[in-house]
Write a protein that holds these residues in place. Structure first.
Motif, PDB file in Angstrom:
ATOM      1  N   GLY A   1       0.829  -1.195   0.000  1.00  0.00           N
ATOM      2  CA  GLY A   1       0.000   0.000   0.000  1.00  0.00           C
ATOM      3  C   GLY A   1       0.863   1.245   0.000  1.00  0.00           C
TER       4      GLY A   1
ATOM      5  N   THR B   1       5.207  -0.110   1.554  1.00  0.00           N
ATOM      6  CA  THR B   1       4.242   0.979   1.749  1.00  0.00           C
ATOM      7  C   THR B   1       4.856   2.368   1.541  1.00  0.00           C
ATOM      8  OG1 THR B   1       4.682   0.899   4.137  1.00  0.00           O
ATOM      9  CG2 THR B   1       2.815  -0.389   3.333  1.00  0.00           C
TER      10      THR B   1
ATOM     11  N   THR C   1       0.194   4.042  -5.611  1.00  0.00           N
ATOM     12  CA  THR C   1      -1.062   3.387  -5.978  1.00  0.00           C
ATOM     13  C   THR C   1      -0.776   1.903  -6.171  1.00  0.00           C
ATOM     14  OG1 THR C   1      -0.664   3.668  -8.332  1.00  0.00           O
ATOM     15  CG2 THR C   1      -1.860   5.472  -7.197  1.00  0.00           C
ATOM     16  N   LEU C   2      -1.823   1.105  -6.202  1.00  0.00           N
ATOM     17  CA  LEU C   2      -1.636  -0.319  -6.481  1.00  0.00           C
ATOM     18  C   LEU C   2      -1.121  -0.525  -7.904  1.00  0.00           C
ATOM     19  CD1 LEU C   2      -4.648  -1.909  -4.576  1.00  0.00           C
ATOM     20  CD2 LEU C   2      -2.225  -1.810  -3.886  1.00  0.00           C
TER      21      LEU C   2
ATOM     22  N   HIS D   1       2.519  -0.307  -7.742  1.00  0.00           N
ATOM     23  CA  HIS D   1       3.069  -1.539  -7.167  1.00  0.00           C
ATOM     24  C   HIS D   1       3.124  -2.647  -8.216  1.00  0.00           C
ATOM     25  CE1 HIS D   1       3.675  -0.569  -2.947  1.00  0.00           C
ATOM     26  NE2 HIS D   1       2.502   0.042  -2.932  1.00  0.00           N
TER      27      HIS D   1
ATOM     28  N   LEU E   1      -3.875  -5.514   0.805  1.00  0.00           N
ATOM     29  CA  LEU E   1      -3.754  -4.487  -0.222  1.00  0.00           C
ATOM     30  C   LEU E   1      -4.472  -3.222   0.226  1.00  0.00           C
ATOM     31  CD1 LEU E   1      -4.639  -6.659  -3.351  1.00  0.00           C
ATOM     32  CD2 LEU E   1      -2.351  -6.107  -2.459  1.00  0.00           C
TER      33      LEU E   1
ATOM     34  N   GLU F   1      -5.225   0.627  -1.371  1.00  0.00           N
ATOM     35  CA  GLU F   1      -5.102   1.544  -2.503  1.00  0.00           C
ATOM     36  C   GLU F   1      -4.878   2.976  -2.018  1.00  0.00           C
ATOM     37  OE1 GLU F   1      -4.142   2.614  -5.376  1.00  0.00           O
ATOM     38  OE2 GLU F   1      -5.497   1.360  -6.557  1.00  0.00           O
TER      39      GLU F   1
ATOM     40  N   HIS G   1      -7.094   1.305 -11.600  1.00  0.00           N
ATOM     41  CA  HIS G   1      -7.129   0.889 -10.189  1.00  0.00           C
ATOM     42  C   HIS G   1      -7.739  -0.501 -10.067  1.00  0.00           C
ATOM     43  CE1 HIS G   1      -9.324   0.825  -6.282  1.00  0.00           C
ATOM     44  NE2 HIS G   1     -10.426   0.883  -6.996  1.00  0.00           N
TER      45      HIS G   1
ATOM     46  N   ILE H   1      -5.892  -4.180  -8.900  1.00  0.00           N
ATOM     47  CA  ILE H   1      -6.395  -5.068  -7.851  1.00  0.00           C
ATOM     48  C   ILE H   1      -6.540  -6.485  -8.405  1.00  0.00           C
ATOM     49  CG2 ILE H   1      -8.379  -5.606  -6.379  1.00  0.00           C
ATOM     50  CD1 ILE H   1      -8.766  -2.531  -6.111  1.00  0.00           C
TER      51      ILE H   1
ATOM     52  N   LEU I   1      -3.031  -8.059  -8.781  1.00  0.00           N
ATOM     53  CA  LEU I   1      -2.441  -8.410  -7.489  1.00  0.00           C
ATOM     54  C   LEU I   1      -3.158  -9.598  -6.859  1.00  0.00           C
ATOM     55  CD1 LEU I   1      -1.775  -4.798  -6.226  1.00  0.00           C
ATOM     56  CD2 LEU I   1      -0.020  -6.568  -6.581  1.00  0.00           C
TER      57      LEU I   1
ATOM     58  N   LEU J   1      -8.394  -6.800   0.915  1.00  0.00           N
ATOM     59  CA  LEU J   1      -8.405  -5.426   0.432  1.00  0.00           C
ATOM     60  C   LEU J   1      -8.821  -4.537   1.588  1.00  0.00           C
ATOM     61  CD1 LEU J   1      -8.075  -3.423  -1.860  1.00  0.00           C
ATOM     62  CD2 LEU J   1     -10.438  -3.866  -2.499  1.00  0.00           C
TER      63      LEU J   1
END
Length: 160
Positions: free
Chosen positions: A49, A77, A82-83, A86, A106, A108, A125, A129, A132, A145
């Motif tokens: 995150g 982190t 943002t995810l 990542h 996770l 966001e 976004h 997700i 991941l 999440l």
């Protein structure tokens, strides 16, 4: 299983303590029980995150040391990430697959889930997700999440 409907939620008046409490409840309600005296109950948890989760590190580490002694916690982190960012970082997939995690949490960037679902940033976004969760599930871990607290008066800076 992913513990969120993947749609914007608006919470008001949430504090750090309430957020960490919700995260702890998410772990406990997934069937994880706190260790009894003499048991380790150790868990391996990776957090992905940004600073909203990173800032809770000390509090969550203390909670886990008490409730689940011997747990291994790792954090990716960096502030503002943002995810999607990542997903673009090869080190993240390596972190997910480098250990047998029980959970990967996770989180966001706080504003993205509030964007218009038709916007490109919101779609990016959601795809991050999905990616991941795919990596996490393939590694044998359970994805969680974690949604951060909202701003009391909403976020007027979000794209319409």
């Amino acid at each position: 299983m992913i513990y969120s409907p993947l749609r914007p939620l608006h919470h008001t008046g949430m504090t750090r303590m309430a957020s960490i409490s919700l995260l702890c409840v998410a772990l406990i309600t997934t069937g994880v029980e706190a260790a009894s005296p003499g048991e380790t109950g150790a868990l391996d948890i990776l957090f992905i995150g940004n600073s909203y989760t990173g800032n809770l590190r000390d509090l969550f580490n203390r909670f886990m040391a008490e409730a689940f002694p011997g747990s291994h916690l790792a954090y990716r982190t960096p502030g503002g990430w943002t995810l999607s960012r990542h997903v673009a970082d090869p080190g993240v997939k390596e972190a997910i697959t480098s250990r047998t995690w029980d959970y990967v949490v996770l989180q966001e960037q706080s504003r993205l889930p509030t964007f218009d679902p038709k916007s490109a940033m919101y779609r990016e976004h959601r795809q991050a997700i999905r990616t991941l969760v795919e990596w996490i599930s393939a590694s044998g871990a359970a994805p969680i999440l974690y949604e951060t607290w909202g701003r009391r008066d909403g976020d007027g800076g979000s794209p319409k």
